[in-house]
Design a protein around this motif. Sequence first.
Motif, PDB file in Angstrom:
ATOM      1  N   UNK A  16       0.819  -1.220   0.000  1.00  0.00           N
ATOM      2  CA  UNK A  16       0.000   0.000   0.000  1.00  0.00           C
ATOM      3  C   UNK A  16       0.850   1.267   0.000  1.00  0.00           C
ATOM      4  N   UNK A  17       2.061   1.200   0.591  1.00  0.00           N
ATOM      5  CA  UNK A  17       2.867   2.416   0.681  1.00  0.00           C
ATOM      6  C   UNK A  17       3.382   2.834  -0.695  1.00  0.00           C
ATOM      7  N   UNK A  18       3.954   1.870  -1.394  1.00  0.00           N
ATOM      8  CA  UNK A  18       4.529   2.163  -2.700  1.00  0.00           C
ATOM      9  C   UNK A  18       3.427   2.512  -3.705  1.00  0.00           C
ATOM     10  N   UNK A  19       2.363   1.721  -3.634  1.00  0.00           N
ATOM     11  CA  UNK A  19       1.220   1.965  -4.506  1.00  0.00           C
ATOM     12  C   UNK A  19       0.616   3.333  -4.204  1.00  0.00           C
ATOM     13  N   UNK A  20       0.541   3.645  -2.917  1.00  0.00           N
ATOM     14  CA  UNK A  20       0.014   4.945  -2.492  1.00  0.00           C
ATOM     15  C   UNK A  20       0.844   6.070  -3.089  1.00  0.00           C
ATOM     16  N   UNK A  21       2.159   5.853  -3.206  1.00  0.00           N
ATOM     17  CA  UNK A  21       3.025   6.889  -3.774  1.00  0.00           C
ATOM     18  C   UNK A  21       2.722   7.065  -5.260  1.00  0.00           C
ATOM     19  N   UNK A  22       2.475   5.953  -5.945  1.00  0.00           N
ATOM     20  CA  UNK A  22       2.137   6.055  -7.372  1.00  0.00           C
ATOM     21  C   UNK A  22       0.775   6.748  -7.530  1.00  0.00           C
ATOM     22  N   UNK A  23      -0.193   6.410  -6.665  1.00  0.00           N
ATOM     23  CA  UNK A  23      -1.508   7.080  -6.723  1.00  0.00           C
ATOM     24  C   UNK A  23      -1.330   8.577  -6.481  1.00  0.00           C
ATOM     25  N   UNK A  24      -0.449   8.914  -5.528  1.00  0.00           N
ATOM     26  CA  UNK A  24      -0.255  10.320  -5.191  1.00  0.00           C
ATOM     27  C   UNK A  24       0.406  11.083  -6.354  1.00  0.00           C
ATOM     28  N   UNK A  25       1.268  10.374  -7.098  1.00  0.00           N
ATOM     29  CA  UNK A  25       1.875  11.010  -8.273  1.00  0.00           C
ATOM     30  C   UNK A  25       0.773  11.391  -9.253  1.00  0.00           C
ATOM     31  N   UNK A  26      -0.141  10.446  -9.466  1.00  0.00           N
ATOM     32  CA  UNK A  26      -1.242  10.686 -10.397  1.00  0.00           C
ATOM     33  C   UNK A  26      -2.165  11.779  -9.843  1.00  0.00           C
ATOM     34  N   UNK A  27      -2.467  11.655  -8.556  1.00  0.00           N
ATOM     35  CA  UNK A  27      -3.335  12.641  -7.913  1.00  0.00           C
ATOM     36  C   UNK A  27      -2.733  14.047  -8.009  1.00  0.00           C
ATOM     37  N   UNK A  28      -1.414  14.125  -7.795  1.00  0.00           N
ATOM     38  CA  UNK A  28      -0.729  15.420  -7.818  1.00  0.00           C
ATOM     39  C   UNK A  28      -0.952  16.150  -9.130  1.00  0.00           C
ATOM     40  N   UNK A  29      -0.881  15.436 -10.253  1.00  0.00           N
ATOM     41  CA  UNK A  29      -1.027  16.140 -11.527  1.00  0.00           C
ATOM     42  C   UNK A  29      -2.485  16.248 -11.978  1.00  0.00           C
TER      43      UNK A  29
END
Length: 551
Positions: free
Chosen positions: A468-481
Amino acid sequence: MASAPRAPLYLGLDLSTQQLKAVVIDGELHVVHQSGVQFDAELHEFRTQGGVHIHADRLTVTSPVLMWVKALDLLLDKMKRAGLDFSRVRALSGSGQQHGSVFWRRGASETLKHLDPDQDLHQLLQDSFSVSDSPVWMDSSSTQQCEDLQAAAGGALRLAEITGSRAYERFTGNQIAKLHQTRAEEFQDTERISLVSSFAASLFLGGYAAIDYSDGSGMNLLDIRTRNWSEICLQATAPHLDQLLGAPLPSTSVLGPVSSYFVHRYGFSESCSVVAFTGDNPASLAGMRLQPGDVAVSLGTSDTVFLWLQQPRPALEGHVFCNPVEQQEYMALLCFKNGSLTRERVRNECAGASWELFSAALSDTPLGNHGNIGFYFETMEITPPVIGVHRFDSADCEVSSLSPRVEVRAVVEGQFLSRRLHAERLGYSIIPGTRVLATGGASSNKEILQVLSDVFNAPVYTIDLSDSTCLGSAYRALHGVRQAAKALRAIGGESCAEEPQLSLKPPSVKSRDRHFLLKPALSLTFTPVYLKEDHRVITGTLSHLKMGCSL
Ligand code: XUL
């Protein structure tokens, strides 16, 4: 369905205690690539055990900062060899173990700006750190500094009200204070202090990355309501600290494009955005796609509870952080040391070491356990910091034993009531639509989950949180943009990402009856919180609980 060959990708990294991991997803949240570097095994020249060095005092725990840099060299090389087309990466973000700190030497900012793509990062940055061994979250050597900070802030509770937590040794501010007091020369030579998360972001950015609000909440320095550094805490920690830390920013901030080093060396696009990195626990909350009212309970060796909070009430136990997904909201983290090992010990003693018999005992005993309850703090508990095993019968009298079947229910109900109690103390409330997300070893036991569902009076979903942590980071990358258009939850709602599975619903006991059934237990667990002074809760024992119960 596989994504189109040129469709944008989002990269999430996790710089944790033992490894550096990467996950790449497409716009529908499908995972398209995963890689990792294990520190002990793949970077053995740094001679770490579990990614850290435990010093002779057994309190000081550090990791070599150049090991983390070299891990990034290795990881990106691996991903390139595996054929990942970095030019498709539209945005990247990441997480780091919380609380750890990196001390950049004077001049490092210039070095970061002019990285030569023909060389490895760990060669280029070998002289860029004033402290070569970074204190990490396992360090507990700053007790004196914690006491000093609490005194300066007006007490432990006041500090918690400002920063979301009372003083903890591993929290970064106390580590900085210790370094300032004990290693003045290195401190003088420091140009910038990063968290592990903002350090990793700085590498990608080619310049110092801001500390985000959410990871910044794990420092005992950030005022979680104004979302700025607390002047009182800065003053009590070290001089000129606001300059050394830089201004904190929202966790969803786009910090800028990736540095030209990565464009030339790995083929990233010049327009690839670096979204603020955050702590591993906030990133995990994003990875679980927790929603307001939800609670996630990880049932492992120790139990961890994650909460989405709207109105936080920081307390002496637990941590309130700024929410990494919704800027105006909060999250909380509670750690309970006596988790699975305690359940297993009771299973061995009361259910012939069999989970089947343990489950049968739970099925055969009613919600509320006819008023019998136990508190099983076999090792010094974190939440609350007490030790000892105490059992109470239906008349609230302390007894030395309970019948085996009753004891099985007593341990599970006692643990989950305490999880709910401490969650509510921090401002959590169960609302219509609340979901309990359960994960970890014990989440495969339906009878244990039924008690969880009964105690929270909410349906329980199971979820695999291993990534969930690593995946969460990828989701956050997408969310950020994409944040202007949609919140992360909404992105999750339309995606192909794995959804939590509904496992159980609470039985149709009316709320009033449920309260009546759990009342004896609730009065016993809730009493010290509401009736005792905070310092007595902290130093309290179960005898306080018992005394309070008769009030
Ligand atoms: C949280 C904590 C750990 C670290 C390491 O407060 O100390 O969970 O984040 O992962």
